[in-house]
Structure formats: structure tokens, C-alpha cells
Design a protein around this motif. Structure first.
Motif, PDB file in Angstrom:
ATOM      1  N   GLY A  24       0.788  -1.224   0.000  1.00 10.52           N
ATOM      2  CA  GLY A  24       0.000   0.000   0.000  1.00 10.52           C
ATOM      3  C   GLY A  24       0.820   1.273   0.000  1.00 10.52           C
ATOM      4  N   GLN A  25       2.135   1.154   0.053  1.00 12.53           N
ATOM      5  CA  GLN A  25       2.998   2.331   0.082  1.00 12.53           C
ATOM      6  C   GLN A  25       3.215   2.866  -1.330  1.00 12.53           C
ATOM      7  OE1 GLN A  25       6.751   1.762   2.057  1.00 12.53           O
ATOM      8  NE2 GLN A  25       7.490   3.776   1.531  1.00 12.53           N
ATOM      9  N   ALA A  26       3.132   4.187  -1.477  1.00 15.18           N
ATOM     10  CA  ALA A  26       3.392   4.814  -2.778  1.00 15.18           C
ATOM     11  C   ALA A  26       4.872   4.696  -3.109  1.00 15.18           C
ATOM     12  CB  ALA A  26       2.963   6.274  -2.745  1.00 15.18           C
ATOM     13  N   ILE A  27       5.169   4.139  -4.283  1.00 13.94           N
ATOM     14  CA  ILE A  27       6.561   3.977  -4.694  1.00 13.94           C
ATOM     15  C   ILE A  27       6.913   4.847  -5.892  1.00 13.94           C
ATOM     16  CG2 ILE A  27       7.020   1.728  -3.670  1.00 13.94           C
ATOM     17  CD1 ILE A  27       6.258   0.418  -6.305  1.00 13.94           C
ATOM     18  N   GLU A  57      16.688   7.109 -13.117  1.00 13.44           N
ATOM     19  CA  GLU A  57      17.817   7.982 -12.814  1.00 13.44           C
ATOM     20  C   GLU A  57      17.901   8.131 -11.297  1.00 13.44           C
ATOM     21  OE1 GLU A  57      19.772  12.249 -14.121  1.00 13.44           O
ATOM     22  OE2 GLU A  57      17.717  11.811 -14.713  1.00 13.44           O
ATOM     23  N   LYS A  58      19.058   7.759 -10.760  1.00 15.48           N
ATOM     24  CA  LYS A  58      19.286   7.868  -9.313  1.00 15.48           C
ATOM     25  C   LYS A  58      19.826   9.262  -9.013  1.00 15.48           C
ATOM     26  CE  LYS A  58      20.367   2.956  -8.955  1.00 15.48           C
ATOM     27  NZ  LYS A  58      21.359   1.957  -8.525  1.00 15.48           N
ATOM     28  N   LEU A  59      19.135   9.955  -8.122  1.00 16.16           N
ATOM     29  CA  LEU A  59      19.459  11.344  -7.822  1.00 16.16           C
ATOM     30  C   LEU A  59      19.544  11.563  -6.320  1.00 16.16           C
ATOM     31  CD1 LEU A  59      16.855  12.772 -10.322  1.00 16.16           C
ATOM     32  CD2 LEU A  59      19.325  12.822 -10.642  1.00 16.16           C
ATOM     33  N   PHE A  68      14.659   8.795  -6.871  1.00 12.73           N
ATOM     34  CA  PHE A  68      14.837   8.462  -8.276  1.00 12.73           C
ATOM     35  C   PHE A  68      13.694   9.011  -9.111  1.00 12.73           C
ATOM     36  CE2 PHE A  68      12.471   4.834  -6.542  1.00 12.73           C
ATOM     37  CZ  PHE A  68      11.446   4.671  -7.466  1.00 12.73           C
ATOM     38  N   THR A  69      13.983   9.128 -10.406  1.00 15.43           N
ATOM     39  CA  THR A  69      12.947   9.460 -11.371  1.00 15.43           C
ATOM     40  C   THR A  69      12.890   8.343 -12.404  1.00 15.43           C
ATOM     41  OG1 THR A  69      14.455  10.739 -12.765  1.00 15.43           O
ATOM     42  CG2 THR A  69      13.198  11.960 -11.105  1.00 15.43           C
ATOM     43  N   LEU A  70      11.741   8.218 -13.038  1.00 16.18           N
ATOM     44  CA  LEU A  70      11.550   7.279 -14.132  1.00 16.18           C
ATOM     45  C   LEU A  70      11.284   8.092 -15.380  1.00 16.18           C
ATOM     46  CD1 LEU A  70      11.085   4.424 -15.313  1.00 16.18           C
ATOM     47  CD2 LEU A  70       8.698   4.637 -14.589  1.00 16.18           C
ATOM     48  N   GLY A  79       7.590   9.886 -13.644  1.00 14.54           N
ATOM     49  CA  GLY A  79       7.302   9.602 -12.246  1.00 14.54           C
ATOM     50  C   GLY A  79       8.513   9.872 -11.380  1.00 14.54           C
ATOM     51  N   GLN A  80       8.243  10.151 -10.113  1.00 13.85           N
ATOM     52  CA  GLN A  80       9.308  10.409  -9.151  1.00 13.85           C
ATOM     53  C   GLN A  80       8.994   9.679  -7.860  1.00 13.85           C
ATOM     54  OE1 GLN A  80      10.706  14.506  -8.674  1.00 13.85           O
ATOM     55  NE2 GLN A  80      10.778  14.190  -6.475  1.00 13.85           N
TER      56      GLN A  80
END
Length: 114
Positions: A24-27, A57-59, A68-70, A79-80
Motif C-alpha cells: 500500500g505504500q506509494a513507490i 535515474e538515481k538522484l 529516483f525518477t523514471l 514519475g518520481q
């Protein structure tokens, strides 16, 4: 609970979604979209790109928090993640998106709010 895309409408009338893990956690959180079809296209883009490790992308945030972003094939961020406490936790978040992106079901919550 199965992983799902929770599609919602904001107070200002825009649409957005969160990819929720089985716990249920937002990823992954989307941008705001002007129209519902655009948000649905965003979900489809996450389904396709979320299984490709090279699209992540790991930020690090200004305070050093890993996230990270997708990105889609065109380089646009679709998405982030949330902010994580460690790079390992961020990497686990990426692994969770990769595991759940393609199979997550759509939970359209916009009809109840309309």
C-alpha cells in the motif's frame, strides 16, 4: 493486496496517479495532468518503461536524500519517488517499481470524486 495505480483528481481539477506497492505504500508519483486520458497514457508509459532499469535515474536532493525518477524513451520524467534515507532504500524502491509496474491494476478513484 495487489500492486495498483491509484488514479485521482486533485482539488484544482488535474489528474495524477501513484503506483502503490503490495503493502500500500506509494513507490512512484506522477506529474499533474490536465486531462484524464493523459494520466492514463502516463500509466501506460510507466507500465512499459518501469521494467527497464536504464530508464531510472538515481538522484540526490539538495539535503542529500536519495530519490529516483523514471523517464520515458523521449527523456521526459513520468514519475518520481519519495525521498529515501539511504541509497540502498532508494535502490529497493526502484526494484519494487520494476517488479510491480507492468502488472499493477488500475484503481480509478476519479469517478467517486467527480
Amino acid at each position: 493486496m495487489a500492486a495498483k495505480y491509484a488514479l485521482k483528481k486533485s482539488k484544482n481539477g488535474k489528474f495524477f496517479f501513484n503506483l502503490l506497492a503490495t503493502n500500500g505504500q506509494a513507490i512512484l508519483a506522477s506529474e499533474m495532468y490536465e486531462a484524464k486520458p493523459s494520466a492514463l497514457n502516463g500509466i501506460e508509459s510507466v507500465r512499459k518503461n518501469g521494467v527497464v532499469e536504464a530508464r531510472f535515474e538515481k538522484l540526490n536532493a539538495k539535503d542529500g536524500s536519495p530519490y529516483f525518477t523514471l523517464k520515458a524513451t523521449n527523456g521526459q520524467v513520468i514519475g518520481q519517488s519519495e525521498m529515501y534515507t539511504t541509497p540502498a532504500a532508494r535502490d529497493n524502491g526502484i526494484a519494487s517499481v520494476m517488479k510491480n509496474a507492468a502488472e499493477a491494476v488500475l484503481d480509478d478513484q476519479t469517478t467517486a470524486a467527480a
